[in-house]
Design an enzyme around this catalytic site. Structure first.
Site, PDB file in Angstrom:
ATOM      1  N   LYS A 197      37.338  32.757  46.323  1.00 13.76           N
ATOM      2  CA  LYS A 197      36.460  32.094  47.296  1.00 13.76           C
ATOM      3  C   LYS A 197      35.100  32.771  47.245  1.00 13.76           C
ATOM      4  O   LYS A 197      34.770  33.605  48.097  1.00 13.76           O
ATOM      5  CB  LYS A 197      37.036  32.302  48.694  1.00 13.76           C
ATOM      6  CG  LYS A 197      37.631  31.105  49.357  1.00 13.76           C
ATOM      7  CD  LYS A 197      37.846  31.462  50.824  1.00 13.76           C
ATOM      8  CE  LYS A 197      38.971  30.679  51.414  1.00 13.76           C
ATOM      9  NZ  LYS A 197      39.186  31.022  52.820  1.00 13.76           N
ATOM     10  N   ASP A 243      49.481  33.218  53.788  1.00 14.69           N
ATOM     11  CA  ASP A 243      50.073  32.966  55.101  1.00 14.69           C
ATOM     12  C   ASP A 243      49.028  32.646  56.172  1.00 14.69           C
ATOM     13  O   ASP A 243      47.842  32.887  56.001  1.00 14.69           O
ATOM     14  CB  ASP A 243      50.864  34.191  55.565  1.00 14.69           C
ATOM     15  CG  ASP A 243      49.938  35.343  55.987  1.00 14.69           C
ATOM     16  OD1 ASP A 243      49.037  35.690  55.196  1.00 14.69           O
ATOM     17  OD2 ASP A 243      50.103  35.857  57.099  1.00 14.69           O
ATOM     18  N   ASP A 272      38.460  37.222  48.608  1.00  9.14           N
ATOM     19  CA  ASP A 272      37.684  36.601  49.669  1.00  9.14           C
ATOM     20  C   ASP A 272      36.381  37.411  49.834  1.00  9.14           C
ATOM     21  O   ASP A 272      35.444  37.235  49.070  1.00  9.14           O
ATOM     22  CB  ASP A 272      38.579  36.623  50.913  1.00  9.14           C
ATOM     23  CG  ASP A 272      38.084  35.765  52.035  1.00  9.14           C
ATOM     24  OD1 ASP A 272      38.417  34.577  52.059  1.00  9.14           O
ATOM     25  OD2 ASP A 272      37.364  36.285  52.906  1.00  9.14           O
ATOM     26  N   LYS A 314      51.184  41.336  50.692  1.00  9.68           N
ATOM     27  CA  LYS A 314      52.369  40.599  50.301  1.00  9.68           C
ATOM     28  C   LYS A 314      52.010  39.335  49.536  1.00  9.68           C
ATOM     29  O   LYS A 314      52.832  38.762  48.814  1.00  9.68           O
ATOM     30  CB  LYS A 314      53.145  40.164  51.565  1.00  9.68           C
ATOM     31  CG  LYS A 314      53.545  41.273  52.470  1.00  9.68           C
ATOM     32  CD  LYS A 314      54.198  40.652  53.741  1.00  9.68           C
ATOM     33  CE  LYS A 314      54.129  41.637  54.868  1.00  9.68           C
ATOM     34  NZ  LYS A 314      54.452  41.000  56.160  1.00  9.68           N
ATOM     35  N   PHE A 344      40.605  27.343  55.043  1.00 10.46           N
ATOM     36  CA  PHE A 344      41.767  28.190  55.340  1.00 10.46           C
ATOM     37  C   PHE A 344      42.937  27.687  54.500  1.00 10.46           C
ATOM     38  O   PHE A 344      43.346  26.536  54.623  1.00 10.46           O
ATOM     39  CB  PHE A 344      42.110  28.113  56.828  1.00 10.46           C
ATOM     40  CG  PHE A 344      43.065  29.185  57.257  1.00 10.46           C
ATOM     41  CD1 PHE A 344      42.600  30.322  57.904  1.00 10.46           C
ATOM     42  CD2 PHE A 344      44.422  29.072  57.001  1.00 10.46           C
ATOM     43  CE1 PHE A 344      43.477  31.325  58.287  1.00 10.46           C
ATOM     44  CE2 PHE A 344      45.306  30.064  57.374  1.00 10.46           C
ATOM     45  CZ  PHE A 344      44.835  31.198  58.015  1.00 10.46           C
ATOM     46  N   VAL A 345      43.463  28.555  53.634  1.00 10.99           N
ATOM     47  CA  VAL A 345      44.516  28.121  52.709  1.00 10.99           C
ATOM     48  C   VAL A 345      45.817  28.882  52.945  1.00 10.99           C
ATOM     49  O   VAL A 345      45.808  30.068  53.278  1.00 10.99           O
ATOM     50  CB  VAL A 345      44.083  28.290  51.230  1.00 10.99           C
ATOM     51  CG1 VAL A 345      43.144  27.180  50.816  1.00 10.99           C
ATOM     52  CG2 VAL A 345      43.445  29.649  50.964  1.00 10.99           C
ATOM     53  N   GLU A 380      46.182  39.680  42.438  1.00  8.58           N
ATOM     54  CA  GLU A 380      45.869  39.297  43.818  1.00  8.58           C
ATOM     55  C   GLU A 380      46.146  37.811  44.020  1.00  8.58           C
ATOM     56  O   GLU A 380      46.063  37.030  43.074  1.00  8.58           O
ATOM     57  CB  GLU A 380      44.381  39.555  44.113  1.00  8.58           C
ATOM     58  CG  GLU A 380      44.057  40.920  44.681  1.00  8.58           C
ATOM     59  CD  GLU A 380      44.462  41.042  46.152  1.00  8.58           C
ATOM     60  OE1 GLU A 380      45.256  40.216  46.646  1.00  8.58           O
ATOM     61  OE2 GLU A 380      43.991  41.979  46.797  1.00  8.58           O
ATOM     62  N   ASP A 381      46.433  37.416  45.241  1.00  2.00           N
ATOM     63  CA  ASP A 381      46.545  35.985  45.516  1.00  2.00           C
ATOM     64  C   ASP A 381      45.171  35.378  45.770  1.00  2.00           C
ATOM     65  O   ASP A 381      44.904  34.252  45.366  1.00  2.00           O
ATOM     66  CB  ASP A 381      47.498  35.698  46.687  1.00  2.00           C
ATOM     67  CG  ASP A 381      47.163  36.515  47.926  1.00  2.00           C
ATOM     68  OD1 ASP A 381      46.370  37.481  47.820  1.00  2.00           O
ATOM     69  OD2 ASP A 381      47.687  36.190  49.003  1.00  2.00           O
TER      70      ASP A 381
HETATM   71  C1  PRP Z   1      44.728  39.001  51.710  1.00  2.00           C
HETATM   72  C2  PRP Z   1      44.875  38.785  50.209  1.00  2.00           C
HETATM   73  C3  PRP Z   1      43.953  39.810  49.616  1.00  2.00           C
HETATM   74  C4  PRP Z   1      42.889  40.005  50.668  1.00  2.00           C
HETATM   75  C5  PRP Z   1      41.646  39.307  50.263  1.00  2.00           C
HETATM   76  O1  PRP Z   1      45.623  39.960  52.112  1.00  2.00           O
HETATM   77  O2  PRP Z   1      46.194  38.959  49.793  1.00  2.00           O
HETATM   78  O3  PRP Z   1      44.644  41.021  49.370  1.00  2.00           O
HETATM   79  O4  PRP Z   1      43.399  39.453  51.881  1.00  2.00           O
HETATM   80  O5  PRP Z   1      40.650  39.441  51.250  1.00  2.00           O
HETATM   81  P1  PRP Z   1      39.311  40.231  51.031  1.00  2.00           P
HETATM   82  O6  PRP Z   1      38.764  39.826  49.680  1.00  2.00           O
HETATM   83  O7  PRP Z   1      38.438  39.747  52.164  1.00  2.00           O
HETATM   84  O8  PRP Z   1      39.578  41.697  51.121  1.00  2.00           O
HETATM   85  P2  PRP Z   1      46.069  40.173  53.630  1.00  2.00           P
HETATM   86  O9  PRP Z   1      45.357  41.373  54.179  1.00  2.00           O
HETATM   87  O10 PRP Z   1      45.924  38.895  54.394  1.00  2.00           O
HETATM   88  O11 PRP Z   1      47.594  40.581  53.473  1.00  2.00           O
HETATM   89  P3  PRP Z   1      48.835  39.751  52.891  1.00  2.00           P
HETATM   90  O12 PRP Z   1      48.632  39.637  51.385  1.00  2.00           O
HETATM   91  O13 PRP Z   1      50.005  40.606  53.236  1.00  2.00           O
HETATM   92  O14 PRP Z   1      48.860  38.409  53.563  1.00  2.00           O
END
Ligand code: PRP
Length: 184
Positions: free
Chosen positions: A134, A162, A106, A46, A155-156, A102-103
């Site tokens: 990151k 979220d 990580d 999301k 942590f952002v 992507e947001d």
């Molecule tokens: C977050 C974010 C990326 C992913 C990055 O999604 O939106 O899709 O984690 O992390 P990574 O590089 O370690 O794979 P999350 O699973 O938290 O879902 P959300 O977008 O619904 O909050």
């Protein structure tokens, strides 16, 4: 109550700074996609919903949007490494120009799983845009074509990001200092 918990947040990126950067990325996307092929922005739900909505309006050409959603097994802020697709595209992207939006990147696992899946659909081109990067948390290398901001391991939250589903609607990006490092 809500106001009190928001007092723990520390500003990292203002809404104005993000808006300026989104505009620049929109111009770069225009520059790189001057052909006649349909251009799809695929938002990773999301978190990327807010970035996608602003980015789509910063690109001065026709764009189409769709969404995809991956989910990590396990809980907590550390991704367990297993990523599965819980929502797939509605549309066929074969022969089109495609940007995964992507947001945050990580560990890099989610972006790589989604890029692999999108590549199987035979787009004419496939690129990755992320608001936040990151690199200190990377487990798998990821090629990022459009990067909003590189950030440290904090942590952002906000602008789609979220903490247990809270804070997504905050304008700008904020840190939650006492949450410690390790989380997204
Ligand atoms: C977050 C974010 C990326 C992913 C990055 O999604 O939106 O899709 O984690 O992390 P990574 O590089 O370690 O794979 P999350 O699973 O938290 O879902 P959300 O977008 O619904 O909050």
């Amino acid at each position: 109550m809500l106001a009190m918990s928001r007092a723990r947040l520390r500003p990292l990126l203002s809404a104005e700074r993000i808006a300026g950067r989104v505009k620049e990325i929109g111009s770069n996307i225009e520059r790189d996609h001057s052909g006649d092929r349909p251009l799809w922005l695929i938002g990773a739900l999301k978190g990327a919903a807010f970035f996608l909505a602003d980015l789509a309006r910063a690109v001065d050409r026709d764009v189409r949007i769709d969404f995809i959603q991956a989910s990590s097994y396990g809980s907590g802020t550390e991704s367990s490494g297993n990523v599965r697709i819980v929502r797939d595209l509605d549309h066929d992207i074969a022969g089109c120009d495609v940007i995964l939006v992507e947001d945050i990147v990580d560990s890099g696992r989610t972006a790589n799983v989604l890029l692999r899946l999108l590549r199987e659909r035979r787009p004419a081109s496939l690129r990755l845009a992320t608001l936040l990067d990151k690199p200190s948390r990377r487990v798998e290398p990821v090629e990022i074509d459009y990067r909003g901001f590189e950030i440290d391991n904090q942590f952002v939250v906000g602008y789609g990001l979220d903490a247990a589903e809270r804070y997504r609607n905050l304008p700008g990006v904020w840190t939650l200092p006492e949450t410690g490092v390790g989380g997204k």
